[in-house]
Design an enzyme around this catalytic site. Structure first.
Site, PDB file in Angstrom:
ATOM      1  N   ILE A  49      54.205  49.421  40.223  1.00  0.00           N
ATOM      2  CA  ILE A  49      53.972  48.106  40.799  1.00  0.00           C
ATOM      3  C   ILE A  49      52.522  48.087  41.286  1.00  0.00           C
ATOM      4  O   ILE A  49      51.916  49.126  41.523  1.00  0.00           O
ATOM      5  CB  ILE A  49      54.954  47.769  41.958  1.00  0.00           C
ATOM      6  CG1 ILE A  49      54.942  48.865  43.030  1.00  0.00           C
ATOM      7  CG2 ILE A  49      56.357  47.563  41.428  1.00  0.00           C
ATOM      8  CD1 ILE A  49      55.868  48.565  44.206  1.00  0.00           C
ATOM      9  N   ASP A  50      51.966  46.897  41.403  1.00  0.00           N
ATOM     10  CA  ASP A  50      50.550  46.762  41.750  1.00  0.00           C
ATOM     11  C   ASP A  50      50.250  47.300  43.146  1.00  0.00           C
ATOM     12  O   ASP A  50      51.140  47.401  43.996  1.00  0.00           O
ATOM     13  CB  ASP A  50      50.122  45.290  41.681  1.00  0.00           C
ATOM     14  CG  ASP A  50      50.253  44.709  40.285  1.00  0.00           C
ATOM     15  OD1 ASP A  50      50.161  45.489  39.321  1.00  0.00           O
ATOM     16  OD2 ASP A  50      50.460  43.486  40.163  1.00  0.00           O
ATOM     17  N   LYS A  51      48.992  47.594  43.370  1.00  0.00           N
ATOM     18  CA  LYS A  51      48.536  48.117  44.664  1.00  0.00           C
ATOM     19  C   LYS A  51      49.036  47.268  45.829  1.00  0.00           C
ATOM     20  O   LYS A  51      49.555  47.784  46.825  1.00  0.00           O
ATOM     21  CB  LYS A  51      47.009  48.180  44.677  1.00  0.00           C
ATOM     22  CG  LYS A  51      46.415  48.547  46.030  1.00  0.00           C
ATOM     23  CD  LYS A  51      44.898  48.391  46.025  1.00  0.00           C
ATOM     24  CE  LYS A  51      44.328  48.613  47.422  1.00  0.00           C
ATOM     25  NZ  LYS A  51      42.872  48.368  47.472  1.00  0.00           N
ATOM     26  N   ARG A  95      53.074  37.834  38.412  1.00  0.00           N
ATOM     27  CA  ARG A  95      51.877  37.105  38.833  1.00  0.00           C
ATOM     28  C   ARG A  95      51.381  36.178  37.726  1.00  0.00           C
ATOM     29  O   ARG A  95      50.998  35.034  37.979  1.00  0.00           O
ATOM     30  CB  ARG A  95      50.797  38.102  39.243  1.00  0.00           C
ATOM     31  CG  ARG A  95      51.220  38.990  40.406  1.00  0.00           C
ATOM     32  CD  ARG A  95      50.338  40.201  40.581  1.00  0.00           C
ATOM     33  NE  ARG A  95      49.010  39.837  41.057  1.00  0.00           N
ATOM     34  CZ  ARG A  95      48.004  40.690  41.187  1.00  0.00           C
ATOM     35  NH1 ARG A  95      48.183  41.967  40.847  1.00  0.00           N
ATOM     36  NH2 ARG A  95      46.840  40.289  41.634  1.00  0.00           N
ATOM     37  N   THR A 118      51.427  45.043  45.870  1.00  0.00           N
ATOM     38  CA  THR A 118      52.852  44.725  45.830  1.00  0.00           C
ATOM     39  C   THR A 118      53.595  45.861  46.532  1.00  0.00           C
ATOM     40  O   THR A 118      53.327  47.025  46.286  1.00  0.00           O
ATOM     41  CB  THR A 118      53.355  44.599  44.377  1.00  0.00           C
ATOM     42  OG1 THR A 118      52.650  43.543  43.729  1.00  0.00           O
ATOM     43  CG2 THR A 118      54.850  44.299  44.341  1.00  0.00           C
TER      44      THR A 118
END
Length: 301
Positions: free
Chosen positions: A136-138, A236, A140
């Site tokens: 998962i993104d930084k 996103r 998130t």
């Protein structure tokens, strides 16, 4: 020291990679296929391909290479481990933490922390992404499953590929979504105008996101999202595509947005079948404090 195995085949027409997987149970099939490709497996003293069909009395020789040393260094970073056993770790990643080392993020990542807290991580994804089955993104927050050995890694990856793992997110998005449920089925690929971004493009990879409205505010909507596929930045990109970008998103959202620590996106629920026991596992985690506080402010407005 390298391990060496010798077998004599007694059956007929079984693939060599499957035969070895059954014999060496702590190695994954993809790992064995890489050994075969590297010439570390021979049949009757000759190299073969992974789809070679064994014949009776075939002599199989296997030389297992020494494991690679992982470059990422262990760091004593506090992380919230929700669950752990000999095969799997489920961790609640905080907002602002990068999952694995990369250019510009050589330390302070979830991998650095995991290497300190648990020495056993799968090596399928190489030296800088040990154990990482999905990301998962930084900015998130939320739940991730991590594999502690290659067999578990392969089985968990197959569940993601076969759309059998459960991944549910909570997000705050701009605008009012008037219908209660919806599905976004739109291919995602690199943005031709900005290589650091992704977009819905004709030649992109199939991408499907389901969403359901939880609560509506004055100019925002709180939604639950269920991933059917797992493309980079999928939620996103998809929410921006339907003109409801995530609040706080510095890349895909509007300049005028809610201040926070990045996008208001949280991986709330994670479900999968345990790779060894076959037991159905399901975990949930609460949204971060800044997310809770923002929702309370919106409710008062």
């Amino acid at each position: 020291m390298q391990d060496h195995y010798s077998f004599t085949n007694e059956g007929l027409n079984e693939r060599i990679d499957k035969f070895i997987t059954d014999k060496i149970t702590d190695a994954s099939r993809s790992q064995i296929q890489s050994w075969i490709k590297a010439g570390l497996v021979t049949v009757n003293d000759s190299s073969v391909k992974a789809n070679y069909k064994l014949q009776p009395e075939d002599k199989i020789e296997i030389t297992i290479p020494e494991p690679e040393v992982i470059d990422a260094k262990p760091e004593d970073i506090n992380i919230e481990i929700i669950y752990e056993d000999q095969d799997v770790v489920v961790v609640n990643k905080p907002q602002g933490m990068v999952v694995h080392p990369s250019i510009g993020h050589s330390s302070g990542t979830l991998v650095n922390a995991l290497l300190y807290h648990t020495k056993d991580l799968s090596g399928i994804n190489g030296k800088i992404r040990p154990g990482i089955v999905h990301r998962i993104d930084k900015d998130t927050s939320g739940l991730l499953m991590v594999a502690k050995n290659d067999v578990a890694h392969e089985k968990l990856s197959e569940q993601l590929k076969d759309k059998k793992a459960q991944r549910e997110y909570i997000a705050l998005v701009h605008g009012l979504i008037h219908h209660d449920k919806g599905t976004i089925d739109a291919p995602i690929g690199r943005d031709s105008g900005n290589r650091k971004k992704y977009a819905v493009v004709d030649n992109g990879k199939p991408s499907v996101t389901h969403f359901e409205v939880i609560e509506r505010f004055n100019k925002f909507t709180l939604i639950k999202l269920i991933l059917e596929t797992g493309r980079t930045h999928q939620i996103r990109v998809h929410m921006n595509y339907i003109e409801h970008p995530l609040a706080g998103d510095p890349i895909y959202g509007p300049r005028k947005t809610i201040k926070g620590n990045g996008q208001f996106l949280h991986a709330e629920t994670l479900g999968f079948t345990h790779p060894t026991t076959g037991k159905e596992m399901k975990f949930s985690s609460a949204i971060p404090e800044i997310f809770k506080e923002t929702l309370e402010i919106l409710r008062k407005q």
